[in-house]
Write an enzyme that holds these catalytic residues in place. Structure first.
Site, mmCIF file in Angstrom:
data_model
loop_
_atom_site.group_PDB
_atom_site.id
_atom_site.type_symbol
_atom_site.label_atom_id
_atom_site.label_comp_id
_atom_site.label_asym_id
_atom_site.label_seq_id
_atom_site.Cartn_x
_atom_site.Cartn_y
_atom_site.Cartn_z
ATOM 1 N N THR A 131 0.749 -1.143 -0.128
ATOM 2 C CA THR A 131 0.054 0.142 0.143
ATOM 3 C C THR A 131 0.716 1.156 0.059
ATOM 4 O O THR A 131 1.935 1.295 0.183
ATOM 5 C CB THR A 131 -1.074 0.014 1.377
ATOM 6 O OG1 THR A 131 -0.105 0.071 2.304
ATOM 7 C CG2 THR A 131 -1.846 -0.958 1.086
ATOM 8 N N ASP A 132 0.309 2.340 -0.420
ATOM 9 C CA ASP A 132 0.784 3.672 -0.209
ATOM 10 C C ASP A 132 0.561 4.246 1.164
ATOM 11 O O ASP A 132 -0.269 3.759 1.895
ATOM 12 C CB ASP A 132 0.484 4.639 -1.480
ATOM 13 C CG ASP A 132 -1.205 4.861 -1.400
ATOM 14 O OD1 ASP A 132 -1.820 4.548 -0.467
ATOM 15 O OD2 ASP A 132 -1.533 5.248 -2.480
ATOM 16 N N LEU A 133 0.999 5.492 1.264
ATOM 17 C CA LEU A 133 0.488 6.350 2.448
ATOM 18 C C LEU A 133 -0.908 6.239 2.961
ATOM 19 O O LEU A 133 -1.288 6.280 4.009
ATOM 20 C CB LEU A 133 1.074 7.918 2.032
ATOM 21 C CG LEU A 133 0.850 8.653 3.445
ATOM 22 C CD1 LEU A 133 1.767 8.457 4.641
ATOM 23 C CD2 LEU A 133 1.057 10.113 2.986
ATOM 24 N N THR A 134 -1.694 6.188 2.037
ATOM 25 C CA THR A 134 -3.270 6.204 2.455
ATOM 26 C C THR A 134 -3.923 4.870 2.548
ATOM 27 O O THR A 134 -5.228 4.796 3.025
ATOM 28 C CB THR A 134 -4.042 6.775 1.112
ATOM 29 O OG1 THR A 134 -4.108 5.877 -0.021
ATOM 30 C CG2 THR A 134 -3.551 8.211 0.528
ATOM 31 N N VAL A 165 -3.856 2.413 0.465
ATOM 32 C CA VAL A 165 -4.723 1.913 -0.844
ATOM 33 C C VAL A 165 -3.376 1.274 -1.577
ATOM 34 O O VAL A 165 -2.333 1.545 -1.570
ATOM 35 C CB VAL A 165 -5.214 2.996 -1.921
ATOM 36 C CG1 VAL A 165 -5.535 2.621 -3.152
ATOM 37 C CG2 VAL A 165 -6.319 3.553 -1.043
#
Length: 148
Positions: free
Chosen positions: A26-29, A31
């Site tokens: 995932t990324d920072l969010t 997602v």
């Protein structure tokens, strides 16, 4: 050395490969980062070959060659998130002497998250296209979706 068993399974002409989204995906969010879908698709294709009885490693180590992705068209529909359980559904839509076209969908339950059309070309160890091994073609022929 014995080949590992496939993790996924065929149901009719479709191959199903399950996976879970981990933090590293995932990324920072929270997602799934877009490039990780390519990894999911690759894992599912590799597993599909194992399930069809094809040993890519032995063929490559024997000097026969390997697949190289020539073209991929990816469409993102909805995001996957941390801890989601996903299934990559793959099927062969075309088989040619030196290539195969595979359509793949990434699903969360019944929700389509991403889909891709992948053309994989069989290449020699020097990178030149060549005919796929006859036993690969024989394994694939009954799995090609007609009319898709």
């Amino acid at each position: 050395m014995h080949a590992l068993p496939a993790l996924g399974r065929f149901e009719g002409l479709e191959h199903y490969f399950g996976l879970r989204v981990y933090f590293e995906d995932t990324d920072l969010t929270g997602v799934v980062y877009h490039a990780n879908y390519l990894r999911y698709l690759e894992r599912a294709r590799s597993d599909m070959l194992l399930a069809a009885g094809i040993d890519q490693r032995a063929t490559f180590e024997g000097g026969g060659g390997a697949y190289a992705v020539r073209d991929i068209a990816m469409r993102y529909r909805a995001p996957a998130r941390l801890s989601d359980e996903l299934v990559v559904v793959s099927h062969l839509s075309a088989l040619r002497p030196a290539a195969v076209i595979i359509q793949q969908r990434v699903m969360r339950g019944t929700l389509l998250l991403a889909e891709a059309d992948v053309e994989a070309v069989f290449v020699s160890p020097t990178g030149r296209p060549r005919r796929q091994p006859a036993h690969w073609m024989a394994a694939f022929e009954p799995l090609v979706s007609k009319g898709n």
